[in-house]
Design an enzyme around this catalytic site. Structure first.
Site, PDB file in Angstrom:
ATOM      1  N   ALA A 178       0.854  -1.190   0.000  1.00 38.85           N
ATOM      2  CA  ALA A 178       0.000   0.000   0.000  1.00 38.85           C
ATOM      3  C   ALA A 178       0.887   1.235   0.000  1.00 38.85           C
ATOM      4  O   ALA A 178       2.085   1.156   0.248  1.00 38.85           O
ATOM      5  CB  ALA A 178      -0.916   0.003   1.220  1.00 38.85           C
ATOM      6  N   MET A 179       0.285   2.388  -0.278  1.00 35.28           N
ATOM      7  CA  MET A 179       1.001   3.659  -0.259  1.00 35.28           C
ATOM      8  C   MET A 179       0.118   4.713   0.367  1.00 35.28           C
ATOM      9  O   MET A 179      -1.035   4.897  -0.022  1.00 35.28           O
ATOM     10  CB  MET A 179       1.408   4.057  -1.682  1.00 35.28           C
ATOM     11  CG  MET A 179       2.097   5.415  -1.772  1.00 35.28           C
ATOM     12  SD  MET A 179       3.558   5.491  -0.708  1.00 35.28           S
ATOM     13  CE  MET A 179       3.563   7.229  -0.286  1.00 35.28           C
ATOM     14  N   GLU A 180       0.678   5.455   1.346  1.00 37.97           N
ATOM     15  CA  GLU A 180      -0.105   6.305   2.239  1.00 37.97           C
ATOM     16  C   GLU A 180      -0.415   7.700   1.706  1.00 37.97           C
ATOM     17  O   GLU A 180      -0.578   8.644   2.486  1.00 37.97           O
ATOM     18  CB  GLU A 180       0.633   6.450   3.571  1.00 37.97           C
ATOM     19  CG  GLU A 180       1.966   7.204   3.512  1.00 37.97           C
ATOM     20  CD  GLU A 180       3.184   6.333   3.318  1.00 37.97           C
ATOM     21  OE1 GLU A 180       4.297   6.774   3.619  1.00 37.97           O
ATOM     22  OE2 GLU A 180       3.006   5.182   2.868  1.00 37.97           O
TER      23      GLU A 180
ATOM     24  N   HIS B 123      -1.860   0.459   9.393  1.00 45.73           N
ATOM     25  CA  HIS B 123      -0.531   1.001   9.108  1.00 45.73           C
ATOM     26  C   HIS B 123      -0.628   2.279   8.273  1.00 45.73           C
ATOM     27  O   HIS B 123      -0.033   3.305   8.599  1.00 45.73           O
ATOM     28  CB  HIS B 123       0.279  -0.065   8.358  1.00 45.73           C
ATOM     29  CG  HIS B 123       1.701   0.308   8.093  1.00 45.73           C
ATOM     30  ND1 HIS B 123       2.736  -0.142   8.864  1.00 45.73           N
ATOM     31  CD2 HIS B 123       2.261   1.074   7.124  1.00 45.73           C
ATOM     32  CE1 HIS B 123       3.872   0.333   8.393  1.00 45.73           C
ATOM     33  NE2 HIS B 123       3.609   1.077   7.326  1.00 45.73           N
ATOM     34  N   GLU B 124      -1.399   2.218   7.194  1.00 46.69           N
ATOM     35  CA  GLU B 124      -1.481   3.367   6.293  1.00 46.69           C
ATOM     36  C   GLU B 124      -2.230   4.539   6.926  1.00 46.69           C
ATOM     37  O   GLU B 124      -1.899   5.701   6.672  1.00 46.69           O
ATOM     38  CB  GLU B 124      -2.147   2.961   4.976  1.00 46.69           C
ATOM     39  CG  GLU B 124      -1.475   1.816   4.245  1.00 46.69           C
ATOM     40  CD  GLU B 124       0.019   1.995   4.051  1.00 46.69           C
ATOM     41  OE1 GLU B 124       0.467   3.143   3.837  1.00 46.69           O
ATOM     42  OE2 GLU B 124       0.751   0.989   4.108  1.00 46.69           O
TER      43      GLU B 124
ATOM     44  N   GLU C 178       8.136   4.829   9.120  1.00 49.30           N
ATOM     45  CA  GLU C 178       7.791   3.410   9.098  1.00 49.30           C
ATOM     46  C   GLU C 178       7.764   2.776  10.485  1.00 49.30           C
ATOM     47  O   GLU C 178       6.913   1.945  10.781  1.00 49.30           O
ATOM     48  CB  GLU C 178       8.771   2.638   8.193  1.00 49.30           C
ATOM     49  CG  GLU C 178       8.630   2.982   6.726  1.00 49.30           C
ATOM     50  CD  GLU C 178       7.228   2.713   6.193  1.00 49.30           C
ATOM     51  OE1 GLU C 178       6.555   1.779   6.678  1.00 49.30           O
ATOM     52  OE2 GLU C 178       6.797   3.451   5.297  1.00 49.30           O
TER      53      GLU C 178
ATOM     54  N   HIS D 277       0.088   6.468   9.061  1.00 47.36           N
ATOM     55  CA  HIS D 277       0.940   7.334   8.243  1.00 47.36           C
ATOM     56  C   HIS D 277       0.306   8.694   7.967  1.00 47.36           C
ATOM     57  O   HIS D 277       1.011   9.656   7.662  1.00 47.36           O
ATOM     58  CB  HIS D 277       1.232   6.674   6.895  1.00 47.36           C
ATOM     59  CG  HIS D 277       2.441   5.804   6.889  1.00 47.36           C
ATOM     60  ND1 HIS D 277       3.663   6.198   7.406  1.00 47.36           N
ATOM     61  CD2 HIS D 277       2.637   4.545   6.391  1.00 47.36           C
ATOM     62  CE1 HIS D 277       4.544   5.229   7.237  1.00 47.36           C
ATOM     63  NE2 HIS D 277       3.950   4.209   6.635  1.00 47.36           N
TER      64      HIS D 277
END
Length: 904
Positions: free
Chosen positions: A323-325, A358-359, A381, A362
C-alpha cells in the site's frame, strides 16, 4: 508504504523493517542510476554546463504552491500536463533547479512577481538537463531577486509508465473478459518527478491544486475532494480538486478509473470511501468498517483531527508493494484491501486490518509530520508499524505478539507519558519536517503551561521523573538512550549469570552466524553497546523489576537466592537474553513441570530466544529443542505457532538439501508429538482468530508431511469442489491446504490454473497460485514462470512472489535460480533495478541455499552483475545469509540428527 508479504504470520519489528526500507530507499536514491563517480560540473544533453553538481537540490528556490492540470489519454496511453509553480526565491540566482525524469518539456515560462495575477506572456526559460541526477535547471534571462515570489509555467507530456512507479498504466479484466485500463500514481520515494517537474524531496513541502481531465465514462480521484466539474469541448470533463494542505511531493496522488465505491462518515464528519473495480465492489465492505473504526481511534489517540475532509482507499489491480499512504487517497494492492468472506481466511482478514491500520497511522506519522530526509525513514515506518499494532490490538487483542523498540520505549515511559510525547511531537511539527532528535525532545518535554497549573502528570528535560520512575534517571537520558537504538544497527544480547543472590550481566552485539572464535568477531563487537531498559521476574516474586543497563557489565543484587529468573517480561523489550550456567536447564525443567508459571508471551519469547541463540553459537541445538518438549501440553495457539514454525523451518531446510534420514525423522517427530492437536482441528472457519490461524497452519503442515487423514480429507473436499465446477464454498481457512493437495495431480493442477484465471477474489488467487507452485512437476513450474513473464494470466506484480514460492519447492529451487540467472536482463525490463520486486527475486531465489557450491554460483552471478554495472547492496546480505546457512548446518546437523533419534 507497507511491504507485501506472501503468507508470513509473524510481523517484523519496526527496527528490522526500517533497516530493510533503508536498504531499499538507499538503492533507489544512492544506487546505480545516481552514481557518476564525479561531482564536478556536468554536461547536460544540450552540451551546456549544468549549474548544480549535487544529488540533493539547493534551497535557493522553494515551492509554495503547484497548480497542476493533467490529462491522461487511456486510449493512446499518454498524458499531457500543465503546471504553474509559485516559487519563493531565498537567494539571488539565475537558475531554478528541480527534478524531472522521462518527461518531455515543451515550454517553460517565468512570470515575475508583479505579473502573478496577469495574463501577460512570460519570459522563456532555457531548460538544461542532468539525467544522472534526474534534475533540470531552468535558466532565467535575468537574476531572480531574493525575497521575491515568481510563477513558473511548464508544459510537458510523457507516456504512462509501464512499471509501478510515477504515473502508470494498470489493467484489469471484467467478468466478460474485457481488458480495461486505468491510470494511477505511486510516487514514494522519488517518482513524483516521473509525473510532473517538481522539487521532489520530502522537505520541499507545498500546497497542490490539482485538475484532471477525463472521459465521461471515467471518474477522477485525488488527495482532496472535488469542488467542481467543467465540461470541455469534445465531450471531455475537467475535475477541479480543492487545494491540499502543505505536503511533500511523494504524497501527491491522482487516479483516473471506472471504479465503484462504498462510503461512510466517521463520528467527526470525515467521509471515508473504498474504491474497487466494479466486479470487486462486493469485497469493499469490511475495509470500510475497519477504516472508519481505525480512523476514529487515531483521531482520539493523537488528539488531532484528521487534517483532510475525506479519505479514499483504492484497490489498484497492479501494485508493487502492499500500500502507499498518499494523503487522503491511499492506494493498495487488492489483496491488502479487499475481503471476500467466501475465500478470505482469518489471516487475510488480519492482514487487511493491519495494512489499513498502518497506512492510516501514516496520515499523521509521515504525512502531517514528515522525516526531513530518507535516512530518518524510521520516523515514518517505525511509528506506523508500532501504531498499526496498537490500533489493531483493539480488534484482535489475543494477537498482541512481537516486540520493538517503540514498544520498549512505551513500557519504559508508561503508556500515558508515551502517548503525551507522541501528541506533543505531532502538534509541534505539524505540516513540517522532523529528525530523530525532534522526537526524543518531544518525549522528554511533554509539559504545557496548563499541565503545570492543573497539576497533571508530565515531564520536562530538566525536571526529574516522579518517584514511580526514579530508577530510570532524568528524561534528558531519553535521547541518549534512543540514539543507541536508532543510530547503530543490530540488536543487543544480554548475558545473565546467576550466582547465589547476585545477577551478573554482560551485553554484546547479537551476531548470527559469527562466533567468538572467528577472527572478525571482535571487530564486529567493538564500539557497540546499548542503553537497555531491562525488566525481569524471579521465582521468588511476581513483581516486575526494572533496571537501565547502560554499561558493558553490571550486577544486580536479589533479596535472596532464586530457582530461576526471566528477563524481558512479556516481550516488551527488544533484546535477546542468554541464561548462562544452568539457567536454561532450570527454565526447561520448570516448563516441563508447570509451563503456566510463565505468561504465554514469555513462553513465546523463551522459544524465540533459544533458537536465535543457536544461530549465534551461544546455545546448543539440542538444548533449544529440549525447551520445546513441553509443547505437547501447550494450549496457547500463539506459542504453538511459534514452536511449530521452527520445526517446520528445519523440515523444509532438510528437505531442500535432500537429507532424507533427518527429513523423515523430523516428519515422524512432528506427527507423533503434535498428533493430538492436529487431529483436534476441524475443517471449518469456526473459533477465534488465533484458533483459525492455528488450524490453517497445522493442517497445511500436516498435509505437507503427507499425514494420511489430512491428505484424505483434503482430497475429498477438492473433489467435491472440482465436481461443483468451482461453485462449492469451502471453509476459507483450509482453502490453501485443499488446493495444494489438489494441485499434486495433473488434472487438479490444470483445473486450478483455469479457476485462477476466472477468480475475481485476490485472496483466492493468492491461495491458488501458492498451490500451483507446490507441484513436483518441473514442466508445470516452468509454465507458471512463463505465465508470470507474459503478465496476462499471472500479473507482473505477482512474478517476484511467484519465483520466491517456486524456489521454496525442493523441485523448483534450481529452476527458479537458473531462470533468474539466464533472464536477468528481461527481469530488469519489467522492474527497476532498485525495486522491491528485484530485491524479492534476488532474496527469494538464493537465500535458502546452504552449500558451498551454491554459494560460489551466487558469488559468480553477482560478480557478473557488477561487471555489467549493476551494483546492489542486497547481494551482500544474500551472501551473508547463505554463508550463515552453511555454518548452521555444519554446526547443528549432527545435533539435530541425534536429538531426533533420542526423542522418537
Amino acid at each position: 508504504m507497507h511491504a507485501f508479504a506472501m503468507a508470513s504470520l509473524c510481523r517484523i519489528c519496526p527496527l528490522v523493517v526500517v533497516l530493510q526500507l533503508l536498504h531499499i530507499y538507499s538503492l533507489g536514491i544512492y544506487g546505480l542510476k545516481h552514481q557518476t563517480g564525479k561531482d564536478n560540473v556536468t554536461s547536460p544533453t544540450n552540451g551546456k554546463p549544468f549549474p548544480w553538481n549535487k544529488m540533493r537540490l539547493p534551497d535557493m528556490v522553494v515551492p509554495i504552491q503547484y497548480d497542476l492540470c493533467i490529462h491522461p489519454n487511456l486510449t493512446t496511453v499518454h498524458f499531457t500536463g500543465l503546471e504553474r509553480i509559485q516559487i519563493f526565491v531565498r537567494e539571488n540566482t539565475r537558475f531554478i533547479i528541480l527534478h524531472s525524469k522521462g518527461l518531455e518539456i515543451t515550454s517553460a515560462v517565468l512570470l515575475p512577481k508583479d505579473d502573478l495575477g496577469s495574463r501577460k506572456p512570460g519570459k522563456q526559460l532555457q531548460v538544461l538537463e542532468h539525467p544522472t541526477y534526474e534534475q533540470i535547471a531552468l535558466q532565467a534571462p535575468e537574476v531572480l531577486t531574493a525575497g521575491q515570489r515568481y510563477l513558473v509555467v511548464i508544459e510537458f507530456h510523457a507516456r504512462l509508465a509501464d512499471g509501478f512507479d510515477g504515473f502508470y498504466k494498470s489493467t484489469y479484466k471484467t467478468r466478460d473478459g474485457e481488458t480495461r485500463i486505468i491510470a494511477t500514481t505511486d510516487f514514494e520515494p522519488t517518482s513524483a518527478r516521473m509525473a510532473f517537474p517538481c522539487f521532489d524531496e520530502p522537505s520541499f513541502k507545498a500546497n497542490f491544486a490539482i485538475t484532471i481531465r477525463r472521459e465521461r465514462k471515467h471518474i477522477a480521484l485525488s488527495n482532496m475532494p472535488k469542488i467542481k466539474t467543467i465540461e470541455l469541448e469534445g465531450g471531455l470533463l475537467e475535475d477541479h480538486f480543492d487545494v491540499t494542505v502543505k505536503m511533500s511531493t511523494y504524497l501527491v496522488a491522482y487516479i483516473v478509473c471506472d471504479f465503484k465505491s462504498v462510503q461512510a462518515t466517521t463520528s467527526s464528519g470525515i467521509k471515508v470511501s473504498i474504491y474497487a473495480s466494479p466486479d470487486k465492489w462486493s469485497q469493499t465492505h469490511y475495509a470500510l468498517e475497519a477504516s472508519v473504526k481505525l480512523l476514529e481511534f487515531y483521531e482520539k489517540y493523537f488528539d488531532i483531527s484528521f487534517p483532510l475532509p475525506k479519505l479514499d482507499l483504492v484497490a489498484i489491480p497492479d501494485f508493487q508493494s502492499g500500500a502507499m499512504e498518499n494523503w487522503g487517497l491511499i492506494t493498495y494492492r487488492e489483496t491488502s484491501l479487499l475481503y471476500d468472506p467466501k475465500t478470505s481466511s482469518a489471516f487475510d482478514k488480519l492482514w487487511v486490518t493491519k495494512v489499513i491500520g498502518h497506512e492510516l497511522a501514516h496520515q499523521w506519522f509521515g504525512n502531517l509530520v514528515t522525516m526531513e530526509w530518507w535516512n530518518d525513514i524510521w520516523l515514518n515506518e517505525g511509528f506506523a508499524r508500532f501504531m498499526e499494532l496498537v490500533s489493531v490490538s483493539a480488534t484482535y487483542s489475543e494477537l498482541q505478539i512481537g516486540a520493538c523498540i517503540l514498544k520498549m520505549l512505551q513500557d519504559f515511559l508508561s503508556e500515558v507519558v508515551f502517548q503525551k510525547g507522541i501528541i506533543h511531537y505531532l502538534k509541534k511539527y505539524s505540516y513540517r519536517n522532523a529528525k530523530n532528535g525532534d522526537l526524543w525532545n518531544s518525549m522528554a518535554n511533554t509539559c504545557s503551561e496548563s499541565d503545570f497549573s492543573s497539576g497533571n502528570f508530565c515531564y520536562t528535560a530538566s525536571r526529574p521523573l516522579s518517584s514511580t520512575f526514579s530508577h530510570m534517571g532524568k528524561l534528558t537520558e531519553i535521547e541518549e538512550m534512543m540514539n543507541t537504538w536508532t543510530l547503530q544497527k543490530g540488536i543487543p544480547l544480554v548475558l545473565v549469570k546467576c550466582e547465589g543472590n547476585t545477577l551478573r550481566l554482560r551485553q554484546e552485539r547479537f551476531l548470527k552466524g559469527v562466533f567468538e572464535e572467528d577472527p572478525e568477531w571482535a571487530n564486529l563487537q567493538s564500539r557497540y553497546f546499548w542503553h537497555i531498559p531491562l525488566t525481569y521476574v524471579t521465582s521468588s516474586s511476581n513483581t516486575v523489576h526494572r533496571h537501565i543497563f547502560k554499561t558493558k557489565t553490571d550486577t544486580l543484587e536479589l533479596e535472596g537466592e532464586v530457582a530461576w529468573v526471566k528477563f524481558n517480561v512479556d516481550m516488551n523489550g527488544y533484546y535477546i537474553v542468554h541464561y548462562e550456567g544452568n539457567g536454561w536447564d532450570n527454565i526447561i525443567k520448570l516448563l516441563d513441570q508447570n509451563h503456566t508459571l510463565f505468561s504465554h508471551k514469555d513462553r513465546v519469547n523463551l522459544i524465540h530466544n533459544g533458537f536465535q541463540l543457536v544461530s549465534a553459537g551461544r546455545l546448543s541445538l539440542h538444548t533449544a529443542l529440549d525447551l520445546m518438549r513441553y509443547l505437547r501440553h501447550e494450549s496457547s495457539k500463539v506459542v504453538l505457532l511459534q514452536g511449530l514454525g521452527y520445526l517446520e523451518m528445519f523440515y523444509h531446510m532438510m528437505e531442500r538439501r535432500n537429507i532424507s534420514d533427518v527429513t523423515e525423522n523430523l516428519k515422524r517427530y512432528i506427527l507423533q508429538h503434535f498428533k493430538p492437536v492436529i487431529d483436534k482441528q476441524t475443517w471449518s472457519d469456526e473459533g477465534s482468530v488465533s484458533d483459525r490461524m492455528l488450524r490453517s497452519a497445522l493442517l497445511k503442515l500436516a498435509c505437507e508431511l503427507q499425514y494420511p487423514p489430512c491428505i484424505q480429507k483434503a482430497n475429498e473436499l477438492f473433489s467435491k469442489w472440482m465436481g461443483s465446477g468451482g461453485t462449492l464454498n469451502l471453509p476459507a481457512d483450509v482453502l490453501k491446504t485443499v488446493y495444494s493437495v489438489g494441485a499434486q495431480t495433473i488434472a487438479g493442477w490444470n483445473y486450478l490454473l483455469k479457476q485462477y484465471s476466472l477468480s475475481v477474489s485476490g485472496a483466492e488467487k493468492n491461495k491458488i497460485l501458492y498451490a500451483l507452485t507446490t507441484s513436483r512437476h518441473c514442466e508445470k513450474l516452468t509454465k507458471l514462470i512463463e505465465l508470470g513473464m507474459e503478465g496476462e494470466v499471472i500479473k507482473t506484480q505477482d512474478l517476484a512472489a511467484l519465483l520466491h514460492a517456486i524456489a521454496r519447492n525442493p523441485e523448483g529451487q534450481g529452476l527458479a535460480w537458473n531462470f533468474v540467472r539466464k533472464n536477468w536482463n528481461r527481469l530488469l525490463k519489467k522492474f527497476e533495478l532498485a525495486s522491491f520486486s528485484i530485491r524479492t527475486i534476488i532474496v527469494g531465489s538464493t537465500s535458502h541455499f546452504s552449500s558451498k557450491d551454491k554459494l560460489e554460483e551466487v558469488k559468480h552471478f553477482f560478480k557478473s552483475l557488477e561487471d555489467q554495472g549493476s551494483q546492489l547492496k542486497i547481494t551482500e546480505v544474500v551472501l551473508e545469509t547463505i554463508t550463515k546457512n552453511i555454518r548452521w548446518l555444519k554446526r547443528n546437523l549432527n545435533s539435530l540428527r541425534n536429538w531426533l533419534l533420542n526423542n522418537l
